[in-house]
Design a protein around this motif. Sequence first.
Motif, PDB file in Angstrom:
ATOM      1  N   GLY A 150       0.849  -1.191   0.000  1.00  0.00           N
ATOM      2  CA  GLY A 150       0.000   0.000   0.000  1.00  0.00           C
ATOM      3  C   GLY A 150       0.881   1.236   0.000  1.00  0.00           C
ATOM      4  O   GLY A 150       2.114   1.138   0.050  1.00  0.00           O
ATOM      5  N   ALA A 151       0.236   2.404  -0.054  1.00  0.00           N
ATOM      6  CA  ALA A 151       1.015   3.643  -0.102  1.00  0.00           C
ATOM      7  C   ALA A 151       1.823   3.853   1.181  1.00  0.00           C
ATOM      8  O   ALA A 151       2.868   4.500   1.165  1.00  0.00           O
ATOM      9  CB  ALA A 151       0.108   4.838  -0.361  1.00  0.00           C
ATOM     10  N   THR A 152       1.344   3.292   2.289  1.00  0.00           N
ATOM     11  CA  THR A 152       2.122   3.396   3.519  1.00  0.00           C
ATOM     12  C   THR A 152       3.495   2.760   3.323  1.00  0.00           C
ATOM     13  O   THR A 152       4.530   3.370   3.613  1.00  0.00           O
ATOM     14  CB  THR A 152       1.390   2.694   4.691  1.00  0.00           C
ATOM     15  OG1 THR A 152       0.095   3.283   4.837  1.00  0.00           O
ATOM     16  CG2 THR A 152       2.165   2.805   5.985  1.00  0.00           C
ATOM     17  N   ASN A 155       5.570   4.808   0.816  1.00  0.00           N
ATOM     18  CA  ASN A 155       6.222   5.952   1.470  1.00  0.00           C
ATOM     19  C   ASN A 155       7.410   5.484   2.304  1.00  0.00           C
ATOM     20  O   ASN A 155       8.484   6.084   2.278  1.00  0.00           O
ATOM     21  CB  ASN A 155       5.228   6.693   2.379  1.00  0.00           C
ATOM     22  CG  ASN A 155       4.312   7.642   1.607  1.00  0.00           C
ATOM     23  OD1 ASN A 155       4.720   8.250   0.610  1.00  0.00           O
ATOM     24  ND2 ASN A 155       3.072   7.781   2.059  1.00  0.00           N
ATOM     25  N   SER A 193       0.540   8.386   7.119  1.00  0.00           N
ATOM     26  CA  SER A 193       1.423   7.238   6.873  1.00  0.00           C
ATOM     27  C   SER A 193       2.876   7.680   6.664  1.00  0.00           C
ATOM     28  O   SER A 193       3.804   6.891   6.843  1.00  0.00           O
ATOM     29  CB  SER A 193       0.947   6.444   5.650  1.00  0.00           C
ATOM     30  OG  SER A 193       1.070   7.216   4.479  1.00  0.00           O
ATOM     31  N   VAL A 247      -5.250  14.510   1.684  1.00  0.00           N
ATOM     32  CA  VAL A 247      -6.473  13.709   1.818  1.00  0.00           C
ATOM     33  C   VAL A 247      -7.733  14.529   2.073  1.00  0.00           C
ATOM     34  O   VAL A 247      -8.811  14.127   1.675  1.00  0.00           O
ATOM     35  CB  VAL A 247      -6.389  12.597   2.891  1.00  0.00           C
ATOM     36  CG1 VAL A 247      -5.649  11.401   2.369  1.00  0.00           C
ATOM     37  CG2 VAL A 247      -5.818  13.102   4.177  1.00  0.00           C
ATOM     38  N   ALA A 274      -0.296   9.175  -3.577  1.00  0.00           N
ATOM     39  CA  ALA A 274      -1.071   7.935  -3.432  1.00  0.00           C
ATOM     40  C   ALA A 274      -2.245   7.890  -4.410  1.00  0.00           C
ATOM     41  O   ALA A 274      -2.371   6.968  -5.205  1.00  0.00           O
ATOM     42  CB  ALA A 274      -1.538   7.766  -1.999  1.00  0.00           C
ATOM     43  N   PHE A 275      -3.088   8.911  -4.362  1.00  0.00           N
ATOM     44  CA  PHE A 275      -4.181   8.920  -5.353  1.00  0.00           C
ATOM     45  C   PHE A 275      -4.079  10.110  -6.304  1.00  0.00           C
ATOM     46  O   PHE A 275      -4.436  10.009  -7.475  1.00  0.00           O
ATOM     47  CB  PHE A 275      -5.557   8.853  -4.664  1.00  0.00           C
ATOM     48  CG  PHE A 275      -5.895  10.061  -3.840  1.00  0.00           C
ATOM     49  CD1 PHE A 275      -6.643  11.097  -4.371  1.00  0.00           C
ATOM     50  CD2 PHE A 275      -5.463  10.168  -2.526  1.00  0.00           C
ATOM     51  CE1 PHE A 275      -6.944  12.217  -3.613  1.00  0.00           C
ATOM     52  CE2 PHE A 275      -5.761  11.285  -1.755  1.00  0.00           C
ATOM     53  CZ  PHE A 275      -6.498  12.315  -2.307  1.00  0.00           C
ATOM     54  N   ASP A 301      -0.641   4.698  -5.101  1.00  0.00           N
ATOM     55  CA  ASP A 301      -1.431   3.556  -4.665  1.00  0.00           C
ATOM     56  C   ASP A 301      -2.111   2.955  -5.892  1.00  0.00           C
ATOM     57  O   ASP A 301      -2.578   3.697  -6.762  1.00  0.00           O
ATOM     58  CB  ASP A 301      -2.517   4.019  -3.680  1.00  0.00           C
ATOM     59  CG  ASP A 301      -2.426   3.304  -2.361  1.00  0.00           C
ATOM     60  OD1 ASP A 301      -1.974   2.142  -2.357  1.00  0.00           O
ATOM     61  OD2 ASP A 301      -2.820   3.893  -1.335  1.00  0.00           O
ATOM     62  N   HIS A 303      -4.455   0.333  -5.283  1.00  0.00           N
ATOM     63  CA  HIS A 303      -5.786  -0.110  -4.821  1.00  0.00           C
ATOM     64  C   HIS A 303      -6.744   1.068  -4.582  1.00  0.00           C
ATOM     65  O   HIS A 303      -7.825   0.881  -4.046  1.00  0.00           O
ATOM     66  CB  HIS A 303      -5.697  -1.030  -3.592  1.00  0.00           C
ATOM     67  CG  HIS A 303      -4.909  -0.499  -2.435  1.00  0.00           C
ATOM     68  ND1 HIS A 303      -4.066  -1.295  -1.701  1.00  0.00           N
ATOM     69  CD2 HIS A 303      -4.849   0.714  -1.870  1.00  0.00           C
ATOM     70  CE1 HIS A 303      -3.518  -0.577  -0.727  1.00  0.00           C
ATOM     71  NE2 HIS A 303      -3.979   0.647  -0.814  1.00  0.00           N
ATOM     72  N   LYS A 304      -6.336   2.265  -4.963  1.00  0.00           N
ATOM     73  CA  LYS A 304      -7.268   3.397  -4.913  1.00  0.00           C
ATOM     74  C   LYS A 304      -7.757   3.684  -6.341  1.00  0.00           C
ATOM     75  O   LYS A 304      -8.574   2.956  -6.859  1.00  0.00           O
ATOM     76  CB  LYS A 304      -6.591   4.603  -4.254  1.00  0.00           C
ATOM     77  CG  LYS A 304      -6.410   4.384  -2.743  1.00  0.00           C
ATOM     78  CD  LYS A 304      -5.671   5.504  -2.059  1.00  0.00           C
ATOM     79  CE  LYS A 304      -5.568   5.232  -0.557  1.00  0.00           C
ATOM     80  NZ  LYS A 304      -4.623   6.163   0.101  1.00  0.00           N
TER      81      LYS A 304
END
Length: 476
Positions: A150-152, A155, A193, A247, A274-275, A301, A303-304
């Motif tokens: 994931g983006a976490t 990063n 994150s 976000v 991320a997105f 990301d 999965h977004k």
Amino acid sequence: MDLNDQPVHMNKQLENDLKQVDSLLEKVKWQGLDFLEKLSERPTSATPVSQTPETLNEDGLGGLNTLSLFNKRFEQLIVGSSGPRYLGFVTGGSTPAAIAGDWLATIFDQNTQTVKGQGDISAIIETGAIQLLLDLFGLPGGFLGGFVTGATMSNFTCLAVARQWVGRQSGKDFAREGVSGHIHILSAVPHSSVIKSLSMLGIGSNNFEKVKVEEGNRESIDPEDLESKIKALNGQPFILITSAGTVNTVDFDDFKAISKLKEKYNFWWHIDGAFGAFAACSPKYQHLVAGWENADSITVDCHKWLNVPYENAAFFVKEQHKILQTETFQNANAPYLGDPMENFSYLNFLPENSRRLRALPVWFTLKAYGKKGYRDIVENSVNMARLLGQFIEQSKAFDLLATVRLNNVCFTLSGEQNQDKVPVFLARLNETGKVFMTPTVYNGKKGIRASFVNWRTTEEDVQIVIDEMSKLTDNE
Ligand SMILES: *Cc1c(COP(=O)(O)O)cnc(C)c1O
């Protein structure tokens, strides 16, 4: 040799399941299709049930009975989080081709590690999928990338290489020696994150210096304040963490201005996209990321907004930092894994050693829908966010907390006196099961976020959301 004549030592349940694997997977296929067909009507929230203690039985139930048991206990409670009106957090769905790729990744069960190959090509598919992503984003050559959960973790991966870079500026090898001295970090509105990564990396979550944001209800770095903070560092190396899409309000730092600073000063530049990185998919919004190709590392990301199943994200790090990255993630003292500096291998390039073939759903969806597919998904998401934004602007019951810059709507109930009612309103809205949004605090106000990244969302969905919001406030 006929195995049927041999005494069979395979466990009975496994042997039985091997024989009926077709009916097991056939059932799962039909159940999955039914889920997807009715996804739009599936409630977006479930009433939590009290957890019954699990017990492990001696002989096992076998696959088919286990499927029945699961369905009895949990199936009804699985929420439509991959559906069109799940607007909480930043939650994508899954395209049909991505699901197909993900199924196959499970069935193939490859362990994606070495590119030169110890007899398999999974890592080659991974470098290919990274090229497709770079192409999607219009990023030039010069980046190497890989897939993480994931983006976490993306990063984390990028900032781990940045940390190694900082050490090397004064001849230290933090990966071997451990972190010493203060690592200077500058950022304005980093994602949680990023802060978590600083704590995991031994840099410390408190140890970042906050740069001012630009005037006018912005979340973007003020370039003047940034430059004065850089000057105050007196030439010491530092890490600049920037955002392509915050976000709350999807604000972007000014990457052209930062590119200019990068020519003058010595720092590692990271972008958390991320997105927001997906703005690059549309000619209408790609100006938001102009200049980002000068960054040292970028997080995206999958999965977004790419709409592939969890868990899927990528990192891009400039190829010139390949040695720093290998120093950071190498499996030292493991001769059987080869010399990390000699042969490029994902084993020595990112946090996990063994990994599933995460590239496959990405490869499938990008080949299936191409640049046009993603331009359409991105532009549709933004249009849907604007529709909801327009409703809020015109409504007496709600206020926008910021203009709808891209795909998120950040709003609250009108009137100071209604601030305390925001959590109750949101709870009741989510209880309808028709829509799901998540809470936030923005500029000291309690607010609500609706984030649009799902390929399925239509105008009718937005109308359903508006109707539910109106019903709750008209009854007041
Ligand atoms: C979602 C998000 C993250 C964290 O991503 P995970 O996929 O949940 O690990 C990081 N940065 C931004 C800007 C995000 O939107």
